[in-house]
Scaffold this motif. Sequence first.
Motif, short mmCIF file in Angstrom:
data_model
loop_
_atom_site.label_atom_id
_atom_site.label_comp_id
_atom_site.label_asym_id
_atom_site.label_seq_id
_atom_site.Cartn_x
_atom_site.Cartn_y
_atom_site.Cartn_z
N ILE B 111 2.32 -7.63 2.42
CA ILE B 111 2.05 -6.26 1.97
C ILE B 111 2.52 -6.07 0.53
O ILE B 111 1.78 -5.62 -0.34
N VAL B 112 3.78 -6.46 0.28
CA VAL B 112 4.33 -6.32 -1.07
C VAL B 112 3.46 -7.09 -2.07
O VAL B 112 3.09 -6.58 -3.13
N VAL B 114 0.29 -7.96 -1.86
CA VAL B 114 -1.02 -7.33 -2.07
C VAL B 114 -0.88 -6.11 -2.98
O VAL B 114 -1.65 -5.93 -3.93
N VAL B 115 0.15 -5.28 -2.71
CA VAL B 115 0.35 -4.06 -3.51
C VAL B 115 0.63 -4.42 -4.97
O VAL B 115 0.03 -3.87 -5.90
N VAL B 116 1.53 -5.39 -5.16
CA VAL B 116 1.90 -5.76 -6.53
C VAL B 116 0.68 -6.34 -7.27
O VAL B 116 0.40 -5.97 -8.42
N ILE B 117 -0.06 -7.21 -6.59
CA ILE B 117 -1.23 -7.80 -7.24
C ILE B 117 -2.25 -6.72 -7.59
O ILE B 117 -2.80 -6.70 -8.68
N PHE B 118 -2.43 -5.77 -6.65
CA PHE B 118 -3.36 -4.67 -6.91
C PHE B 118 -2.91 -3.87 -8.13
O PHE B 118 -3.71 -3.56 -9.03
N ALA B 119 -1.61 -3.57 -8.20
CA ALA B 119 -1.06 -2.81 -9.32
C ALA B 119 -1.30 -3.56 -10.63
O ALA B 119 -1.72 -2.97 -11.64
#
Lengths: 105, 177
Positions: B111-112, B114-119
């Motif tokens: 989750i972390v 995916v979120v970081v990559i998205f950001a």
Amino acid sequence: MLFSINSGLLEACVLAILKTEDSYGYKLTQDVKALIPISESTLYPVLRRLQAEGFLQTYDRAIDGRMRKYYAVTNAGKIRCHEHVTEWAAFKKIIDGIFIGDTEL
Amino acid sequence: MTRDEFLFGLEQRLHALPRDERVEALRYYREYFDEAGTEHEQDVIRELKSPAHVAAKILAEYSQKQTNLSAATRVKHGFRGIWFALLAIFAAPIAIPVAIAIGIVVILMVIVGVVVIFAFIVAGFALVVSAVLSIFVRPAFFVFAIGAVLVIYAVIRLMLLAFSKMIFVIQKFIQGL
């Protein structure tokens, strides 16, 4: 045994054993177990992987009213076996050199 | 435990696998029992340890196969790889609290990640857009923005690499049980 066998080496051994004679899951497991300490559940994933890579093929033969699945080495598998033999010879030479002590560092 | 109970337990633990993979594995172990004969049934069960033990190895192998598939479908199979690694953890004959702990860690990391990559991707786009808009007005900012985008790209690649290594370690761990 002091030295353990890794999955690559086990794959190579399975191919080499099957190259001499086609075999089936149970017999192959017993044959390998007699030589190398492996758990009985180790071989299925190995066979599956070799099959997926195209080094093994299977065929069914009727035995006592049921089917027995035989594994046979493909041509690609035979070539692979040959590569293993060459690579093992090179690896063995290095280790022998270290053990016997005539390697120049 | 009888042979049928063993095979049933194995089937239960393999239910997430595609049908043909599951059928193939069950067929192998059914044949294995047939070849050993009823007189050796208990020996085979003892040797195989438990349906969980056998299932974990099959799932770990499948997880590895998914991770190794061609680059064209890497993301989809990458996620399948993670998913089956998780299933292998839960099927593995380790204590349930340990499995849950490892599972939660893996899920949170995903989750972390995916979120970081998205950001990073969003930030990258914003930088590209502002760089293009400012190319004649502020050339220095343009150069800075291009540099920043390249750094972001490198960080994303590094994170993806770290993920695949993590999955690889989990697979090796389960195969070694």
